[in-house]
Design an enzyme around this catalytic site. Structure first.
Site, PDB file in Angstrom:
ATOM      1  CG  ASP A   1      -2.046  -0.987   1.115  1.00 13.66           C
ATOM      2  OD1 ASP A   1      -2.454  -1.311  -0.017  1.00 13.66           O
ATOM      3  OD2 ASP A   1      -2.495  -1.468   2.172  1.00 13.66           O
TER       4      ASP A   1
ATOM      5  CG  HIS B   1      -2.241  -6.422   0.097  1.00  5.81           C
ATOM      6  ND1 HIS B   1      -1.327  -5.533   0.624  1.00  5.81           N
ATOM      7  CD2 HIS B   1      -3.313  -5.682  -0.252  1.00  5.81           C
ATOM      8  CE1 HIS B   1      -1.837  -4.314   0.595  1.00  5.81           C
ATOM      9  NE2 HIS B   1      -3.042  -4.371   0.058  1.00  5.81           N
TER      10      HIS B   1
HETATM   11  C1  OGA Z   1      -6.376  -2.611   0.601  1.00  2.00           C
HETATM   12  C2  OGA Z   1      -6.570  -3.595  -0.461  1.00  2.00           C
HETATM   13  C3  OGA Z   1      -7.773  -5.614  -0.111  1.00  2.00           C
HETATM   14  C4  OGA Z   1      -9.166  -6.119  -0.252  1.00  2.00           C
HETATM   15  O1  OGA Z   1      -7.301  -2.391   1.391  1.00  2.00           O
HETATM   16  O2  OGA Z   1      -5.287  -2.027   0.670  1.00  2.00           O
HETATM   17  O3  OGA Z   1      -5.719  -3.786  -1.272  1.00  2.00           O
HETATM   18  O4  OGA Z   1      -9.310  -7.342  -0.193  1.00  2.00           O
HETATM   19  N1  OGA Z   1      -7.734  -4.274  -0.394  1.00  2.00           N
HETATM   20  O5  OGA Z   1     -10.102  -5.333  -0.411  1.00  2.00           O
HETATM   21 MN    MN Z   2      -3.929  -2.595  -0.746  1.00  2.00          MN
END
Ligand code: OGA
Ligand code: MN
Length: 305
Positions: free
Chosen positions: A109, A257
């Site tokens: 992020d 992620h």
């Molecule tokens: C975040 C993102 C993950 C989701 O909130 O930074 O990447 O599963 N979201 O919504």
């Molecule tokens: Mn994210």
């Protein structure tokens, strides 16, 4: 004495945390148990919570300052609590929300800002019956399993992070796209990171990286693909299937992620996110390098060979 129980959910990352109600003030003993578990497991899942925005903000503040959200389009923030980013695929004023497809490629992020987030606290408010999972990669393991030769190559290397590489950005409304670009010009960060608390090394790239400083486009692309593929190998990944009320807290200093779009898009999926402000400002603006004639010639030859 803390009543908290920590149960690991995966080898690469993830642990379930029970025996604590996050809507209540957190004792310093509980805070310290959670922080230790966070450093060890990188992604913590607190099932069955029910937090108001104020309670989510109060819980998040135990782990750092909140990001002021200057990098986000204002229409994507909670109308009464600017500390909360609303990730939602619901219509807002007859238009698709500016976050309806957020997080769909591997990222860490806020790397498109000078100060990548320290971590995030995401609360599941509405979810589709199946799918809409999130996966995290353990970037310590990714770094530690590279050969010493490649580890050496990454020393001193810098990557260019580009907000326009957010997957599906072009599907958002023109005003959200314009705001994101205006607020977030391309940003350079070192590839190697040392976690300020654990002192362990990891490497920061992801699918929002355009290339590496001082490398040709082809060189960048191949190296980037190799590093991303390695970091997101299934062995290094933890996958979470959301339940309503889950609060998930991840350490952004050693993970990446991706939010999967594997669900019926007519079903609502709504998450509230608090971002913890990064402790270090590691970024600098990317300015297109001025190439001299000789460098331009070499590049031109490289492009056709
Ligand atoms: C975040 C993102 C993950 C989701 O909130 O930074 O990447 O599963 N979201 O919504
Ligand atoms: Mn994210």
């Amino acid at each position: 004495m803390s009543q908290i129980k920590i149960a690991p959910l995966g080898f690469a990352a993830g642990a379930e945390v029970t025996g604590v109600d996050l809507s209540k003030p957190l004792s310093s003993a509980d805070q310290s148990v959670i922080n230790q578990a966070w450093l060890k497991h990188l992604v913590l899942v607190f099932p069955g919570q029910d937090l108001s925005p104020e309670q989510q903000i109060a819980f998040s503040r135990h782990f750092g300052l909140l990001d002021p959200q200057e990098s986000q389009a204002p229409t994507t923030l909670h109308p009464d609590h600017r500390e909360i980013l609303v990730l939602s695929n619901k219509m807002v004023n007859g238009k698709k929300s500016g976050t309806h497809n957020s997080g769909r490629n591997w990222h860490t992020d806020l790397t498109y800002t000078p100060r990548p987030a320290k971590g995030a606290i995401l609360h599941c408010k509405e979810k589709p019956p199946v799918g809409g999972d999130t996966m995290w990669a353990n970037l310590y393991l990714a770094y530690e399993t590279l050969s010493p030769r490649i580890q050496q190559l990454l020393e001193g290397l810098e990557a260019i992070h580009d907000v326009t590489l957010i997957r599906g950005l072009e599907q958002r409304s023109p005003d959200v796209i314009a705001e994101m670009k205006r607020r977030n010009p391309p940003m350079i960060h070192p590839v190697i990171r040392i976690h300020p608390e654990t002192k362990r090394k990891s490497y920061l790239v992801g699918q929002r990286v355009r290339g590496f400083v001082g490398m040709g486009d082809d060189e960048s692309r191949h190296l980037l693909d190799m590093l991303n593929e390695h970091a997101t190998a299934p062995e290094f990944v933890f996958r979470h299937r959301w339940q309503l009320g889950d609060v998930v807290m991840w350490d952004n200093r050693c993970t990446s992620h991706v939010a999967l779009g594997d669900f019926d898009q007519t079903q609502p999926r709504v998450m509230f996110r608090c971002s913890l402000e990064g402790e270090q400002e590691t970024g600098r603006l990317f300015e297109r390098p001025q190439t001299d004639d000789r460098a331009a010639m070499v590049q031109a030859v490289a492009a056709v060979s």
